[in-house]
Structures are given as C-alpha cells and as structure tokens.
Design an enzyme around this catalytic site. Structure first.
Site, PDB file in Angstrom:
ATOM      1  N   CYS A 194       0.849  -1.198   0.000  1.00 25.13           N
ATOM      2  CA  CYS A 194       0.000   0.000   0.000  1.00 25.13           C
ATOM      3  C   CYS A 194       0.881   1.243   0.000  1.00 25.13           C
ATOM      4  CB  CYS A 194      -0.868   0.013   1.250  1.00 25.13           C
ATOM      5  SG  CYS A 194      -1.860  -1.460   1.439  1.00 25.13           S
ATOM      6  N   ARG A 218       3.805   1.358  -7.059  1.00 23.63           N
ATOM      7  CA  ARG A 218       3.845   0.258  -6.093  1.00 23.63           C
ATOM      8  C   ARG A 218       2.765  -0.777  -6.345  1.00 23.63           C
ATOM      9  NH1 ARG A 218       6.350   2.212  -1.109  1.00 23.63           N
ATOM     10  NH2 ARG A 218       4.940   1.035   0.187  1.00 23.63           N
ATOM     11  N   TRP A 265      -3.115  -2.054  -1.552  1.00 21.32           N
ATOM     12  CA  TRP A 265      -2.759  -3.335  -2.190  1.00 21.32           C
ATOM     13  C   TRP A 265      -3.389  -4.386  -1.272  1.00 21.32           C
ATOM     14  CZ3 TRP A 265      -0.352  -5.758  -6.256  1.00 21.32           C
ATOM     15  CH2 TRP A 265       0.069  -7.073  -6.067  1.00 21.32           C
ATOM     16  N   ASN A 298      -0.402   0.417   5.996  1.00 19.90           N
ATOM     17  CA  ASN A 298       0.301  -0.482   5.082  1.00 19.90           C
ATOM     18  C   ASN A 298       0.874  -1.591   5.944  1.00 19.90           C
ATOM     19  OD1 ASN A 298       1.701  -1.709   3.029  1.00 19.90           O
ATOM     20  ND2 ASN A 298       3.486  -0.367   3.208  1.00 19.90           N
ATOM     21  N   GLY A 299       0.484  -2.828   5.687  1.00 17.88           N
ATOM     22  CA  GLY A 299       1.011  -3.946   6.475  1.00 17.88           C
ATOM     23  C   GLY A 299      -0.072  -4.989   6.693  1.00 17.88           C
ATOM     24  N   GLU A 358      15.490 -22.499 -13.193  1.00 21.51           N
ATOM     25  CA  GLU A 358      15.194 -21.102 -12.846  1.00 21.51           C
ATOM     26  C   GLU A 358      16.417 -20.232 -13.091  1.00 21.51           C
ATOM     27  OE1 GLU A 358      12.856 -19.224 -12.428  1.00 21.51           O
ATOM     28  OE2 GLU A 358      13.679 -17.483 -11.391  1.00 21.51           O
ATOM     29  N   LYS A 376      16.390 -17.035 -15.641  1.00 18.65           N
ATOM     30  CA  LYS A 376      16.713 -15.702 -15.127  1.00 18.65           C
ATOM     31  C   LYS A 376      17.762 -15.041 -16.002  1.00 18.65           C
ATOM     32  CE  LYS A 376      14.104 -14.527 -13.131  1.00 18.65           C
ATOM     33  NZ  LYS A 376      13.049 -15.423 -13.032  1.00 18.65           N
ATOM     34  N   GLU A 396      16.355 -14.484 -19.804  1.00 20.22           N
ATOM     35  CA  GLU A 396      15.246 -13.545 -20.065  1.00 20.22           C
ATOM     36  C   GLU A 396      15.667 -12.090 -19.859  1.00 20.22           C
ATOM     37  OE1 GLU A 396      11.786 -13.778 -17.595  1.00 20.22           O
ATOM     38  OE2 GLU A 396      12.909 -14.341 -15.832  1.00 20.22           O
ATOM     39  N   HIS A 433      24.561 -37.866 -20.627  1.00 24.01           N
ATOM     40  CA  HIS A 433      23.633 -38.421 -21.633  1.00 24.01           C
ATOM     41  C   HIS A 433      23.478 -37.479 -22.818  1.00 24.01           C
ATOM     42  CE1 HIS A 433      22.616 -41.667 -18.913  1.00 24.01           C
ATOM     43  NE2 HIS A 433      22.484 -40.762 -17.950  1.00 24.01           N
ATOM     44  N   LYS A 473       4.886  -8.860 -18.193  1.00 22.40           N
ATOM     45  CA  LYS A 473       4.858  -9.297 -16.780  1.00 22.40           C
ATOM     46  C   LYS A 473       3.770 -10.342 -16.567  1.00 22.40           C
ATOM     47  CE  LYS A 473       6.022  -9.506 -12.534  1.00 22.40           C
ATOM     48  NZ  LYS A 473       7.235 -10.293 -12.216  1.00 22.40           N
TER      49      LYS A 473
HETATM   50  C1  AGP Z   1       9.394 -15.137 -14.666  1.00 20.86           C
HETATM   51  O1  AGP Z   1      10.711 -14.574 -14.560  1.00 20.86           O
HETATM   52  C2  AGP Z   1       8.827 -14.972 -16.036  1.00 20.86           C
HETATM   53  N1  AGP Z   1       8.606 -13.571 -16.232  1.00 20.86           N
HETATM   54  C3  AGP Z   1       7.648 -15.879 -16.367  1.00 20.86           C
HETATM   55  O2  AGP Z   1       8.188 -17.158 -16.540  1.00 20.86           O
HETATM   56  C4  AGP Z   1       6.497 -16.008 -15.325  1.00 20.86           C
HETATM   57  O3  AGP Z   1       6.967 -16.704 -14.200  1.00 20.86           O
HETATM   58  C5  AGP Z   1       5.369 -16.815 -15.975  1.00 20.86           C
HETATM   59  O4  AGP Z   1       4.900 -16.060 -17.056  1.00 20.86           O
HETATM   60  C6  AGP Z   1       4.201 -17.111 -15.008  1.00 20.86           C
HETATM   61  O5  AGP Z   1       3.604 -15.904 -14.629  1.00 20.86           O
HETATM   62  P1  AGP Z   1       2.570 -15.928 -13.381  1.00 20.86           P
HETATM   63  O6  AGP Z   1       3.348 -16.397 -12.204  1.00 20.86           O
HETATM   64  O7  AGP Z   1       2.090 -14.519 -13.258  1.00 20.86           O
HETATM   65  O8  AGP Z   1       1.462 -16.899 -13.729  1.00 20.86           O
END
Ligand code: AGP
Length: 612
Positions: free
Chosen positions: A2, A27, A74, A100-101, A485, A489, A492, A508, A607
C-alpha cells in the site's frame, strides 16, 4: 504494498495528497482514498480503482482543508472494493486510519470489539485499528496515547497515519516493519511510505524506525517510542534521489530492489502462519478445505515459467515431507492433454504471481470441469485465478514490478514449504520434524540477508563471465528445478543462451557441448547428492569447462575444483533453493546490467501473459 501520504501545513492538503498518491502508483494497488479536515470536520472519499477515479470523485466533491491523509491499497485482507478502501474509520466517524502492512491478530481484536458494540463496515484487518483508537479516545486518552495503547495490542506489520475529529490538527504516525518517512518542509510536513511522494516538496527526510511514533501538530513534530514518551532526536537526512531513483528505493532497477526485498518478502509470506511449538502451519485461505485435504491422495501442481520451477521444487517437498504423490504439469500442456483425475482423491494446485496467466487459468477451468478440488498460490489479491480456485494461499509478497520474477519465486517456495508442513502434519510428519522445518523457515530471512551482504562477490564473477555466449545451469533433486530457474533468469534479461538441467543428465548428451567457452553453474550444496554433483563437476573440469559453484559455507573442498564459488548458509535440503536462488538472481542481474540491457523491461516479455 500500500501507499500512504499524510499532509499538514498551510496549503490545501488534497492536491498534495493526490500528487503523492500518483507518485506511489508504481507500487501497485487496487483502490484509493483520502480524508481531509476542513476546519470543522473530517470528510473522506474512497473508491475501488485508480487514483484517477478518486480524482474524479474529488472534482465533484472537493475535500478542502490543510490537514489530511491518503492511501493506495494493495489488498491483503478483503477483496478490492470501495468499502475495503482506506481510510478506515470507527462507527462514529471520529477516527480515520490509513495502513500499510498486515495485522495478524485482527480477527481476535475484531471479535472483542464487536462484543463491546463496535460495528464494522469492511472486511479488512486495518479497520480494527480505527475502532481500537476510538475506544481509547473515549476513555479520555489523547490521540497519541490512544494510538500507542492500540498498537501494543497489535501483532503484525504496520505503517499507519491517524487523524481524529477530536484532535483534527494532529497527525499520529507509527511503523513496525513497513516503511514510513516524514518530509520536513519550511511550513509543511509530508508523511509518506517512500520518498517519491515527498521529494517534490522537500529533500529533508526523517525515516521512522520500528516502534517509533511521530506526533505532528501544525508544523511541529515530536518522535518517541511505543513504550516510552521520551523524545527521540532523529537525524534529518538530505535525500538527493530523483523521482525515478526514489521509486526504486535508491536501487538502479526494480529487479534489484525486489531481490533485496526478499528477506522481508519471506517474513511477510510466513507472518502469522507458523506455530513452531507443535510444528504446524496455519493457512487461513485453506481452512475451508482443510478436512477435504486429509483425503487427497495425489496432487498435480500446474503453472508456467518461473512459477512452474517453483512447482517442481514443491513436488520434491510434498513427496519427501508430506508423503503425497505429486506431479507437475506445465499449464500450456495440462490444458490440452487428457489428465486422469479422480474428483475424490485428486487436487490441482496452481501457482501464479499475476493470477491472470491465460494457460494457468485454463488449467484451473479444466480441473474444475473434472470436479477436482482446485487450490491456488497467488500473489495478486482478487485476481482471476484467486477467484476461480476453490481455496488458496496469498503470497503477501507485494507487487512485483520487474518482469523477471524474483521475490515472488522465493515467496512461492516459502508458501509451498508451509503447504507441505500443513499436509505433512495431517499425515505422518511428526511434531518434531514439523518444528524443525518451522524453525529452519524462520531463519531463512536472516540467511538471505547474509547472502545479499556478499553480493559484491557475485558482481565480480558476473564481470568475469559477461562475455560468454552459452551457459549450463545444473543441479540435482531440489536444485534441478532451481537450475532451470537460474537459466531462465539469465536468458530472459541478458538474452544469453542458457540451458538448465539435471546434473545426472550431463553424460547423456549435454557434456558434448562443454569446452572452455561453455561455462557451467553448479548448484552443489552440502546435501544428500553432494558427492554425485562433485563427480559431475570433475567431469566438466576434465573437458576444460569453467565451473561456478553455489556451495554451502564452510565447504573448502569445492573451491579446489571449481573456478568460482559463491557460498550460502546451511539449511534443510528442502529449503536450499530459497537461498541458492539469490546468487543466481544477482548473477543474471549483474551480467545483464553490465551488457547495458533494460533489466526491468526485457525485450519480447510481458509481466503477465494473459494470452495463449
Ligand atoms: C518469470 O521470470 C517470467 N517472467 C515468467 O516465466 C512467469 O513466471 C510466468 O509467465 C508465469 O507468470 P505468473 O506467475 O504470473 O502466472
């Protein structure tokens, strides 16, 4: 999180409050509101939606006066709605609070207040504060005393600003775990969650610390502590940030800010959800299905991208510690294959930061079609997936602005550990084992802080490797999904080719790629498969491959075979990924920034992937 803004001075409050809310929009929020004293009474307006909706309301119903508070919400408790928006007040409209909290014990406080005759008008935790403060004011306390008495009854996290009809030219502010700052201007004071709402008016800023309480009257302020009225002499800092820097808390990017927020993210994800003495997790969002969960004989975890890697780690947790057969399905596959699901004994658990990912939402609908219990681990309150699933657990990680998920991934692992604890204790897990997991979880935030403190070592390694065009990320068991992961990271945000995999798969096929130009990041903590990983490292070294090892602090042997080592503290094997991911995030971040790339908004990515 928030956003809070408070104003007291010689100008009209509402334009400054509105400007402050706009500065805090980054935010993330779902509703907004404001309360202003107009010289005779306090008027308030609040609305679900954007700050622009509040501005529109104000155009038709101006709030005029020199003292006010405002808020962007939020949601944590209570859906986004007009009635749940802040400020919140008591039944008689005497006290107005923005917060906020999270108030962990709000249900207990609310029940007691209702018994005493308080009538609540929202589903939020915050509203209990307004009723508590009003109650103490009625006993003759000053606003400061009433706020202090109320806060001593509260468990949880808060940044609050309070005003009351009985002392309209006074603002009382307090904080515990949630940030709050006071901008000291020549003839005005502005209180806000972060400097971005203040810097337009002054760069002279006081940062409140935990358990500090500020009382602002006119343009004078005094700061004391919750437990004592002794005046605390606070330093007034000169904050030279520009607005963009202020929104990022002084960090260069939201991604880095969110990486460094992770200790607090884990605390917020755990807050009020662990009972150490008998090793149990308490997840309010699953209470309605807790008995049905006892008869679940198989779990299918479904997600996309980073969330799917968290799910894969959850699979190991749930099988090893809850004894539940578990599988992971990528949402975009699950929705088109023919999953065999038994409505009586199966449950589908989806993970989604945004709660809007199209493939994951489709998977929920497919599972519901088959009559299967659907659960969600979601960050955005009131999102579509949160509403579509039968029950679930919110991450409480706050908004994640960087496109590359960092703090929410860490929160997903934390919540998966809590779900494992809950399901395990319903089954064969002993209170001793449960207590061990609970204690280890509570140590994670400070252990993440230890890793963040050594981020300089990661910067140096990133500098050494920023020119390479190909990377492997390898791990075993809990750290095999983590290797995936680590790879995503890096690729991307730096657009460098990176492949994640299981260390045991190296021979393999993938090992054919190894040479001095193809480095490998090994996640090799001191765990049940340590020796196997060391053998894989030696296989890579034998082919002149460079090795960066993420290892357990104190492991001197690994430094004899790896080219670079980043150490992490020792924890339970199931929790290692929460720690090991931090160096991987920093490694990706620093390589990408050294390549001059837009870390917060990588090319081609969104996002939230709300299309198939
Ligand atoms: C994460 O770094 C990526 N931006 C992407 O893989 C993301 O995790 C995926 O699109 C799932 O999104 P969500 O968690 O909002 O469902």
């Amino acid at each position: 999180m928030c956003g809070i803004v408070g104003y007291i001075g010689k100008k009209q409050a509402s334009p400054i409050l509105l400007d402050g809310l706009k500065r805090l929009e980054y935010r993330g929020y779902d509703s907004a509101g404001m309360a202003v004293w107009n010289g005779s009474q306090i008027d308030a307006l609040k609305v679900k939606g954007r700050v622009a909706a509040l501005e529109k309301l104000l155009a038709g119903h101006p709030l005029e006066g020199p003292v006010g508070i405002a808020h962007t919400r939020w949601a944590t408790h209570g859906e986004p709605s007009d009635r749940n928006a802040h400020p919140h007040s008591d039944s008689e409209g005497n006290v107005f609070v923005v917060h906020n909290g999270i108030i962990e014990n709000y249900k207990t406080l609310k029940q007691q207040l209702e018994k005493e005759g308080s009538v609540f008008s929202s589903d939020t935790d915050t509203e209990v504060l307004a009723h508590l403060i009003a109650k103490f004011l009625k006993t003759g306390s000053t606003l400061e005393r009433a706020v202090k008495k109320s806060l001593t009854l509260v468990k949880g996290a808060y940044a609050i600003v309070v005003m009351a009809q009985s002392e309209p030219e006074t603002l009382v502010a307090a904080r515990l775990s949630s940030p709050l700052r006071i901008g000291v201007g020549a003839d005005q004071l502005i209180i806000a969650s972060d400097p971005s709402a203040i810097l337009n008016y002054t760069s002279q800023i006081i940062t409140l610390e935990d358990n500090e309480v500020a009382v602002i009257k006119g343009v004078e302020y005094t700061i004391s502590s919750l437990k004592s009225d002794t005046v605390i002499d606070k330093e007034v800092e000169q904050i030279e940030w520009d607005l963009a820097e202020a929104e990022k808390g002084g960090f260069d990017h939201f991604m880095l800010k969110e990486i460094f927020e992770q200790p607090e993210t884990v605390r917020n994800s755990l807050r009020g959800r662990i009972i150490v003495e008998d090793g149990r997790a308490v997840l309010g969002g699953l209470a309605s299905v807790e008995e049905r969960l006892r008869s679940i004989e198989r779990l299918t975890l479904v997600a996309c991208g980073t969330a799917s890697y968290a799910a894969m780690i959850g699979e190991y947790m749930l099988e090893e510690y809850a004894g539940i057969p578990t599988e992971v399905a990528i949402a975009s596959e699950f929705r088109y294959r023919k999953p065999i699901l038994n409505p009586k004994t199966d449950a589908v658990l989806v993970l989604s930061q945004s709660g809007e990912t199209a493939d994951t939402l489709a998977a929920v609908k497919e599972a519901k079609e088959k009559g299967v219990l659907t659960l969600g681990i979601v960050n955005v309150i009131g999102s579509t997936i949160a509403r579509e699933t039968d029950a679930g657990v919110y991450n409480h990680a706050g908004p994640e602005i960087g496109v590359a998920s960092t703090k929410v991934f860490v929160s997903q692992l934390t919540v998966l550990a809590l779900v494992t604890l809950l399901l395990g204790r319903q089954r064969q897990m002993s209170s001793v084992m449960g207590g061990r997991i609970a204690e280890a979880l509570l140590k994670i935030p400070e252990q993440v802080e230890v890793i963040l403190a050594q981020s300089g070592a990661v910067v140096a390694i990133a500098d050494q490797y920023k020119g390479f065009q190909d990377f492997f990320f390898l791990g075993r068991k809990y750290n095999f999904p983590l290797a995936l992961e680590g790879a995503i990271k890096l690729k991307e945000i730096s657009y460098i080719h990176a492949e994640g995999g299981a260390s045991g798969e190296l021979k393999h096929g993938p090992i054919a790629m190894i040479d001095e130009d193809f480095p490998t990041v090994f996640i090799v903590p001191n765990d049940s498969v340590y020796e196997k990983n060391v053998s894989n490292i030696e296989e890579v070294k034998a082919r002149k491959g460079r090795v960066i090892a993420i290892a357990t602090e104190g492991d001197a042997d690994i430094a004899k075979i790896a080219d670079n080592v980043i150490y992490i503290p020792k924890t339970l094997e199931m929790l290692t990924p929460i720690l090991a991911v931090v160096p991987l995030q920093l490694f990706a971040y620093h390589i990408a920034t050294k390549l001059g790339l837009d870390v917060d908004r990588p090319r081609n990515l969104a996002k939230s992937v709300t299309v198939e």
